[in-house]
Structure formats: C-alpha cells, structure tokens
Design an enzyme around this catalytic site. Structure first.
Site, PDB file in Angstrom:
ATOM      1  N   LYS A   1       0.865  -1.173   0.000  1.00 19.75           N
ATOM      2  CA  LYS A   1       0.000   0.000   0.000  1.00 19.75           C
ATOM      3  C   LYS A   1       0.907   1.229   0.000  1.00 19.75           C
ATOM      4  O   LYS A   1       1.477   1.602   1.016  1.00 19.75           O
ATOM      5  CB  LYS A   1      -0.914  -0.019   1.220  1.00 19.75           C
ATOM      6  CG  LYS A   1      -1.956   1.069   1.208  1.00 19.75           C
ATOM      7  CD  LYS A   1      -3.008   0.799   2.287  1.00 19.75           C
ATOM      8  CE  LYS A   1      -4.109   1.821   2.307  1.00 19.75           C
ATOM      9  NZ  LYS A   1      -3.680   3.203   2.361  1.00 19.75           N
TER      10      LYS A   1
ATOM     11  N   TYR B   1      -1.979   0.152 -10.298  1.00 16.46           N
ATOM     12  CA  TYR B   1      -2.373  -1.147  -9.734  1.00 16.46           C
ATOM     13  C   TYR B   1      -3.786  -1.606 -10.085  1.00 16.46           C
ATOM     14  O   TYR B   1      -4.230  -2.625  -9.619  1.00 16.46           O
ATOM     15  CB  TYR B   1      -2.206  -1.129  -8.212  1.00 16.46           C
ATOM     16  CG  TYR B   1      -2.759   0.110  -7.528  1.00 16.46           C
ATOM     17  CD1 TYR B   1      -4.123   0.346  -7.480  1.00 16.46           C
ATOM     18  CD2 TYR B   1      -1.899   1.041  -6.949  1.00 16.46           C
ATOM     19  CE1 TYR B   1      -4.630   1.483  -6.865  1.00 16.46           C
ATOM     20  CE2 TYR B   1      -2.400   2.181  -6.332  1.00 16.46           C
ATOM     21  CZ  TYR B   1      -3.763   2.405  -6.298  1.00 16.46           C
ATOM     22  OH  TYR B   1      -4.254   3.532  -5.695  1.00 16.46           O
TER      23      TYR B   1
ATOM     24  N   LYS C   1      -3.364  -2.309   7.605  1.00 13.36           N
ATOM     25  CA  LYS C   1      -2.544  -1.130   7.913  1.00 13.36           C
ATOM     26  C   LYS C   1      -1.466  -1.463   8.933  1.00 13.36           C
ATOM     27  O   LYS C   1      -1.729  -2.154   9.920  1.00 13.36           O
ATOM     28  CB  LYS C   1      -3.442  -0.026   8.494  1.00 13.36           C
ATOM     29  CG  LYS C   1      -4.448   0.500   7.495  1.00 13.36           C
ATOM     30  CD  LYS C   1      -3.878   1.634   6.685  1.00 13.36           C
ATOM     31  CE  LYS C   1      -4.048   2.919   7.473  1.00 13.36           C
ATOM     32  NZ  LYS C   1      -3.954   4.098   6.628  1.00 13.36           N
TER      33      LYS C   1
ATOM     34  N   CYS D   1      23.464  35.419  17.103  1.00 11.36           N
ATOM     35  CA  CYS D   1      24.044  34.144  16.682  1.00 11.36           C
ATOM     36  C   CYS D   1      24.772  33.539  17.888  1.00 11.36           C
ATOM     37  O   CYS D   1      25.618  34.207  18.489  1.00 11.36           O
ATOM     38  CB  CYS D   1      25.010  34.357  15.523  1.00 11.36           C
ATOM     39  SG  CYS D   1      25.992  32.881  15.177  1.00 11.36           S
TER      40      CYS D   1
ATOM     41  N   CYS E   1      22.226  33.860  10.704  1.00 12.36           N
ATOM     42  CA  CYS E   1      23.389  34.648  11.054  1.00 12.36           C
ATOM     43  C   CYS E   1      23.923  35.133   9.711  1.00 12.36           C
ATOM     44  O   CYS E   1      24.244  34.325   8.844  1.00 12.36           O
ATOM     45  CB  CYS E   1      24.426  33.777  11.750  1.00 12.36           C
ATOM     46  SG  CYS E   1      26.037  34.594  11.818  1.00 12.36           S
TER      47      CYS E   1
ATOM     48  N   CYS F   1      31.333  34.061  10.142  1.00 20.69           N
ATOM     49  CA  CYS F   1      30.973  33.364  11.377  1.00 20.69           C
ATOM     50  C   CYS F   1      31.666  32.000  11.392  1.00 20.69           C
ATOM     51  O   CYS F   1      31.551  31.226  10.438  1.00 20.69           O
ATOM     52  CB  CYS F   1      29.461  33.181  11.440  1.00 20.69           C
ATOM     53  SG  CYS F   1      28.946  32.111  12.777  1.00 20.69           S
TER      54      CYS F   1
HETATM   55  S1  IVH Z   1      -6.566  -0.525  -4.531  1.00 20.50           S
HETATM   56  C1  IVH Z   1     -11.027  -0.370  -4.982  1.00 20.50           C
HETATM   57  N1  IVH Z   1      -3.954  -0.881  -4.345  1.00 20.50           N
HETATM   58  O1  IVH Z   1      -4.810   3.200  -0.637  1.00 20.50           O
HETATM   59  C2  IVH Z   1      -9.557  -0.459  -4.933  1.00 20.50           C
HETATM   60  N2  IVH Z   1      -4.909   1.069  -3.369  1.00 20.50           N
HETATM   61  O2  IVH Z   1      -7.074   3.105   1.455  1.00 20.50           O
HETATM   62  C3  IVH Z   1      -8.965   0.688  -4.258  1.00 20.50           C
HETATM   63  N3  IVH Z   1      -3.308   2.575  -2.332  1.00 20.50           N
HETATM   64  O3  IVH Z   1      -7.232   5.274  -2.056  1.00 20.50           O
HETATM   65  C4  IVH Z   1      -7.552   0.880  -4.283  1.00 20.50           C
HETATM   66  N4  IVH Z   1      -1.513   1.392  -2.807  1.00 20.50           N
HETATM   67  O4  IVH Z   1      -4.868   5.585  -2.888  1.00 20.50           O
HETATM   68  C5  IVH Z   1      -5.025  -0.099  -4.044  1.00 20.50           C
HETATM   69  N5  IVH Z   1      -1.667  -1.280  -4.289  1.00 20.50           N
HETATM   70  C6  IVH Z   1      -2.710  -0.498  -3.996  1.00 20.50           C
HETATM   71  C7  IVH Z   1      -2.557   0.716  -3.287  1.00 20.50           C
HETATM   72  C8  IVH Z   1      -3.710   1.473  -2.990  1.00 20.50           C
HETATM   73  C9  IVH Z   1      -1.968   2.481  -2.235  1.00 20.50           C
HETATM   74  C10 IVH Z   1      -4.121   3.677  -1.760  1.00 20.50           C
HETATM   75  C11 IVH Z   1      -5.170   4.220  -2.699  1.00 20.50           C
HETATM   76  C12 IVH Z   1      -6.469   4.108  -1.966  1.00 20.50           C
HETATM   77  C13 IVH Z   1      -6.062   3.848  -0.558  1.00 20.50           C
HETATM   78  C14 IVH Z   1      -7.100   2.943   0.097  1.00 20.50           C
END
Ligand code: IVH
Length: 661
Positions: free
Chosen positions: A111, A219, A307, A401, A419, A424
């Site tokens: 992510k 992606y 997360k 300074c 300064c 300096c």
């Molecule tokens: S898929 C419906 N893939 O994470 C599919 N999102 O919390 C939605 N993001 O708004 C997104 N890397 O901006 C997907 N490999 C990834 C991602 C990704 C980052 C972000 C994206 C999205 C948020 C979701």
C-alpha cells in the site's frame, strides 16, 4: 525513411530509454547519450513544429501555468478501502469472502503512501489525469502528471479506451532532498512524502512539478474496452506489458495465511524500501465473484487494507541545541531521551525553525511524540501538554548568533532566522566540512573533528586556507600524529586534481548539488566559462531550471566568490572538467572502438594516437568497450554500441577530450 518516420523512431528510442530508466530501474545508456537523443529530437521539432505530437517525450513539460485546475467527473468511481489492523480481522475478511467464493486466492500488494490518480488513455495516448477528489469528482492535473517520467504518454498498444488507477508518490530520497532545499531557502517543509507528493502535484505551474522527482505505481484497471481480464494477476501483467510502472513486490497468495505472512514480512522490510508504504492491500484474485460480493457505501467487499501500526513513540525533550548551518540558518535541534523507533535509537530530532516550535508549543521538559519523516529523519509530531508538570521551559528564538554573537536576522518571506556574518566560524566550519565531503573535493581525513580544530585554532580562516596548511601545523592538532598529518596533506594535494564538477559541488552554490554539477560541467567545461555564462545558456541545459540558473548567475556575480575562486586557482586547484589522470594519458586504461571514416585522421593515425594516450583500440564492440568513436557512414558497430548502451562520441568530441590535456 522520411523525416516524419525518423522523428517517430527517435521518439520510440527515447520512450524505450525512459521506460528502462524510470520503470525498470535499469538504464541502457549514459545520461550524455540520452541528452543527445533528446536534443536531436527537440531541434528537429523546433524546425518542424507541424510534426510535434502530444505523446512526444518533449511534450512532458509544456504549456503555461494554469489559473486553477478544472474538475473531472470519474467514469468509474474511485473507491477507498476498509482497514484492518490484525490477523484476526484479516481472517474475518477471509470468512466473509468465503461465503461467496469458497476457495479464495489473493493478490497482496504494497500500500503505497501517496495519492490516488486516475489516468485516461484514448487510442493508447494519455489524454487526462485526475486526482481522486471525493471519488466521484476529481481535479484535472493532466499537465502535471505528464511531467512524471514513469508514466507513459503512449502505451504499447493502441487500446481504444482505457482508464487505470494508481498512486503518485515521492521517493524517500527526493522527499529528504526537497525538505533540505526548502529549509535552505527558509521555506516551508513537508511533514511526510505523501504531503510533499500532494503539494507537488497540485502546483499550477507544471515546471515546479517537473522538478520534484515524483514517481508512480499503477495497480488497477478501472475501465477497458476490448480486453478480457479475469484476475488481478492478469491485470497487473497487462499493465506491465503496456508499459506502466507496476510495483514488483506484489505476491499471489493461495490463502489468507500466505497473505498474513506477506504482511508480516513487509512490516519488517518497509524501512528498506525507497518509498513509504503504510500497509498492504489485499485483493481477491479472481474477478468473477467481485460483483456478487458487492460494495459497502465507500469500499469494495473484495479488497481490504492491512494497515501497519503508525511508527511513533513518546519520549522526553531534554534540551535544545542551537546550530548554525553553512548558509547561516540558525536551527534548533531537540535532544531527546533515547527511544527506539523504526529500527534505530533516536536521541535527536530537528525542530526545523522557531516558528514551528512556537506553533506546536514545544517546551523543554515536554513529553513529545516522535516519528521519522521519510522513514529516516526523526521529527517531533506534537508535544503532549496534558503531561506537563509546570516545570517545562519555553524555547525562545535567539536574538544573536550563538556562535559569533552577530544579530540574528529574519528576511521578510522566510521562516528561518539567520546569522548573516559570512565569517561566522560556525558557517565556516560547516562550509569546510561540506567542501571536503566525498561528492565535493573528497579530502579524506578532513572530517568535523579536524575542521573544528582548524577553525578554533585560527589555522583556517577561509576555505582557500585549506591549501595553505603545512604538515607541521597539522601535527599539532589533537589525535593527529606525523603520519596522519602527512596523509592529510597528501589528500589535500590530491584534491587539487579533481575534475571541475567536484569544485562546482564544493562551492555550495544554492540548488546545485553533485548531480547538477556534473550535468553542468558536461556543457560548461571551465571556471572561466562559468564566469561568463548567461541565464539563457544555462536554461538550455537539460534539467537546469530558472531557480538553478538564477542561483549560478548570482554566485558568479559576487566579487567575494570570484576572489575565492582566484585564490584557489593560484593555489593550484584544477579549474577544468577532465578525468583525473596523468598528463598525456587522457585515455589510460580505456578500450575504444573506431567506426566510419574520420575526417582529420587516418585510421592508423587514430590508433597510434589512442595508444600514445594510454588507451587501446579494439575491432569489435562489447560490454568492455569504454566508448565508440563514430565517423562518417558508421557500420554495424554503431548499432551494437547503441544496443549495449556504450558511450558514443563524434570525431569532434573525441578530439576535444584528447586535446584538452
Ligand atoms: S486498490 C477499490 N492498491 O490506498 C480499490 N490502493 O485506502 C482501491 N493505495 O485510495 C484501491 N496502494 O490511494 C489499491 N496497491 C494499492 C494501493 C492502494 C496504495 C491507496 C489508494 C487508496 C487507498 C485505500
């Protein structure tokens, strides 16, 4: 081949190199060779503007600054994801999926912590790029997105209608560099790479975006005509084939346990990646069950975000140290009760500037929340006033300074205080450390501890004094015997021979780092030329923008700087761009291939010449070839050299190199 075809071939070649450099991270040719292709294309397009196409590599930065961004209605809504934080919640997600899809396999992806973008291609050409906005309506940021070299302006196939989704991000390194520059300018710094990416993409002037080193990963396919894609794996492969940057770390997972293993693995590896991630996105691999699973109000039920826990810790701010940097900026640094964070122990954190300290109401003795910006630089997010005992002390900006006692100044549009005394000692020390650093004059043994003493003992009062040092003087320094003193003298002596780009870096001209210095000296080959160069000439050099050009002109118009350069010259410091090799041995150790007819030499003369300069000629091009000299009507060796990415020189360039010495 007519001109139109030739130009298109040239574009194809440049696109191929962009793809290798920015997407595959595997460049095939030298920067110089790339610049040459780009220059040729630019010149041809200037002469024949009717042949310019919107997908030409020259069209990445074009157009004027906008007044404001237009809006864009997304054809397919850009949804967001629900979050989970534990294995238990991940299993819960898997159980829900299994109700509709009995044996689910998944694709786990990183992510990326950036901002979501939709790209719209028509007939294989990038037409529009829009931010996510509220998912339904975004902002049209096409001219900015076009400056991001990882994003193809043209796809491999002429697909009629294609919309994809991805993430624009700023690599950690670019983020740190940007913040450093902002700090040097006294401007506002960004809290993290995501904010920096967002701020850079939302610039009305695309030239600013172009200078920010943004990148992207794609992606998701939002919409496609005429292609049947059945799984996420297929989708990613398809995107890769079309030339999109696809993050290479995704993994097919047979079941949710494999997904969890992936999350665990990258939870640890995240700090080694060159960009920030904030979790893992888990996607059901087959597309068929997606429709049955459906959507909640804002997110699909077939995907979820795992997360990572936010990496921040509480600790005590014990004291504040005040430092004066090379450019005179006075910065506060927090001294912290050591705390382990994202893989290291943190005991100091930059507080950036006194305005920020005031804004965040940070006090000595406070319990503070720390994190690492760009995963690297420790920073204080906030103080926790509820934990105060009443003994905390406010942090005030110094009026003078702390090192030389001059009055501290603040320029109208800057947050930093400075300064302004160029003599300096603190500024001198920082400048000397920088001057001797690896990318600059590379003087081994001249680190902070030595510099500290040189300045404190009055042995060095200005930079050029380095070249006046004597071994007897150095021997008197702490922890410096006769042997290390003579080594240091030798290192100082050796540094005089560095090619010009080292000196240009070492001068510490604002906005001119090592990479730019190298680019500059490919075009401006001596300090005397630097003194005469004009803004227009500078701006013709690839990657040199207004700010850089201005800063160079300013530097060379300052009599104090010119005087210092003259002193360095008189002390024997090299002022031209050439390789570091002995006299008359311009080609020492180099293997050279000649092809085509040379105008000013016979083949035999050229070979003798090369030999005399310490090089050798070879009749065939291989990876071991250093460069190929191309005369008129070159043969297949020229093609081979281009294929292998070997440097190619014209006869004139070749003669220039050997004649310089
Ligand atoms: S898929 C419906 N893939 O994470 C599919 N999102 O919390 C939605 N993001 O708004 C997104 N890397 O901006 C997907 N490999 C990834 C991602 C990704 C980052 C972000 C994206 C999205 C948020 C979701």
């Amino acid at each position: 081949m007519d001109l139109k075809e030739y130009i298109e071939k040239l574009r194809e070649e440049i696109r191929r190199h962009d793809h290798h450099y920015y997407v595959l991270d595997n460049p095939l040719i030298s920067d110089a060779e790339y610049d040459r292709l780009m220059k040729e294309l630019k010149e041809l397009e200037e002469k024949h503007p009717e042949l310019i196409t919107p997908d030409s590599p020259t069209q990445r930065v074009g157009g004027k600054p906008l007044e404001k961004f237009g809006t864009y209605q997304h054809r397919v809504p850009l949804l967001s994801l629900d979050n989970v934080f534990s294995l238990e919640e991940l299993r819960e997600f898997d159980r829900r999926i299994k109700k509709e899809a009995p044996n689910p396999s998944y694709v786990a992806e990183l992510k990326i912590d950036g901002l979501s973008i939709a790209l719209i291609y028509e007939d294989g050409i990038l037409k529009t790029a829009a931010t996510r906005g509220d998912g339904i309506t975004g902002e049209d940021v096409t001219s900015n997105v076009k400056t991001i070299k990882a994003i193809p302006l043209r796809l491999k196939d002429k697909i009629k209608n294609l919309q994809v989704r991805g993430e624009i991000y700023m690599p950690k390194e670019a983020f740190l560099r940007l913040n450093q520059e902002q700090e040097e300018k006294g401007g506002k710094t960004f809290a993290n790479p995501r904010n920096a990416a967002a701020g850079s993409l939302r610039q009305l002037d695309p030239r600013i975006t172009a200078g920010r080193n943004l990148s992207a990963f794609i992606y998701d396919i939002l919409y496609i005509e005429g292609e049947e894609i059945k799984t996420q794996e297929e989708a990613l492969n398809f995107l890769k084939e079309q030339g999109f940057p696809v993050n290479p770390h995704y993994r097919f997972c047979q079941d949710i346990d494999e997904v969890y293993e992936y999350c665990r693995e990258y939870g640890e590896k995240r700090h080694e990646l060159p960009y920030e991630i904030d979790g893992v996105v888990v996607k059901l691999n087959p597309f068929a069950p997606r429709e049955v699973l459906g959507y909640t109000a804002k997110s699909p039920r077939w995907a979820i975000a795992f997360k990572f826990p936010a990496e921040q810790k509480e600790t005590i701010l014990k004291d504040v140290e005040i430092n004066v940097g090379r450019t005179g900026i006075i910065t506060p640094t927090a001294i912290l009760e050591p705390v382990s964070l994202a893989g290291t122990t943190v005991s100091r954190a930059s507080l950036h500037n006194f305005d920020l300290v005031k804004e965040k109401d940070i006090r000595i003795g406070d319990t503070v929340l720390v994190h690492k910006a760009g995963d690297i630089i420790p920073e204080i997010i906030a103080s926790l006033p509820e934990k105060r005992t009443g003994k905390e002390k406010k942090i005030e900006a110094p009026e003078y300074c702390p090192v030389c006692g001059s009055k501290a100044v603040q320029y109208p549009d800057e947050v930093a205080i400075r300064c302004d005394n160029i003599n300096c000692p603190a500024r001198l020390k920082e400048s000397l450390i920088f001057f001797a650093s690896r990318d600059a004059m590379d003087i081994e043994g001249m680190g902070p501890a030595v510099v500290e003493q040189l300045v404190d003992k009055g042995l060095v009062k200005s930079i050029d004094d380095i070249y006046r040092l004597k071994a007897e003087e150095l021997e008197k320094l702490e922890r410096m015997g006769p042997k290390s003193a003579s080594n240091l003298i030798k290192a100082i002596e050796d540094s005089k021979k560095r090619p010009l780009h080292h000196l240009i870096t070492a001068l510490g001209i604002r906005h001119i780092g090592a990479k730019t210095a190298k680019t500059l000296t490919r075009y401006i080959k001596s300090i005397d030329e630097f003194k005469k160069v004009t803004t227009d000439e500078l701006k013709q050099i690839p990657e040199v923008g207004d700010k850089m050009a201005e800063s160079i002109i300013l530097f060379f118009s300052e009599p104090r700087n010119i005087a210092m350069i003259e002193n360095l010259k008189a002390l024997g410091v090299n002022m031209v761009e050439e390789e570091e090799i002995g006299e008359g041995q311009a080609l020492a150790g180099k293997t050279i291939v000649l092809t085509g007819t040379l105008k000013s030499l016979t083949r035999k003369e050229a070979e003798e010449f090369i030999e005399k300069q310490g090089g050798k000629t070879s009749s065939s091009v291989s990876k071991k070839t250093d460069f190929v000299v191309v005369g008129e009507n070159p043969g297949s060796k020229y093609e081979k050299a281009r294929e292998l990415g070997i440097a190619i020189l014209t006869e004139a360039e070749f003669l220039e190199i050997v004649n310089q010495r």
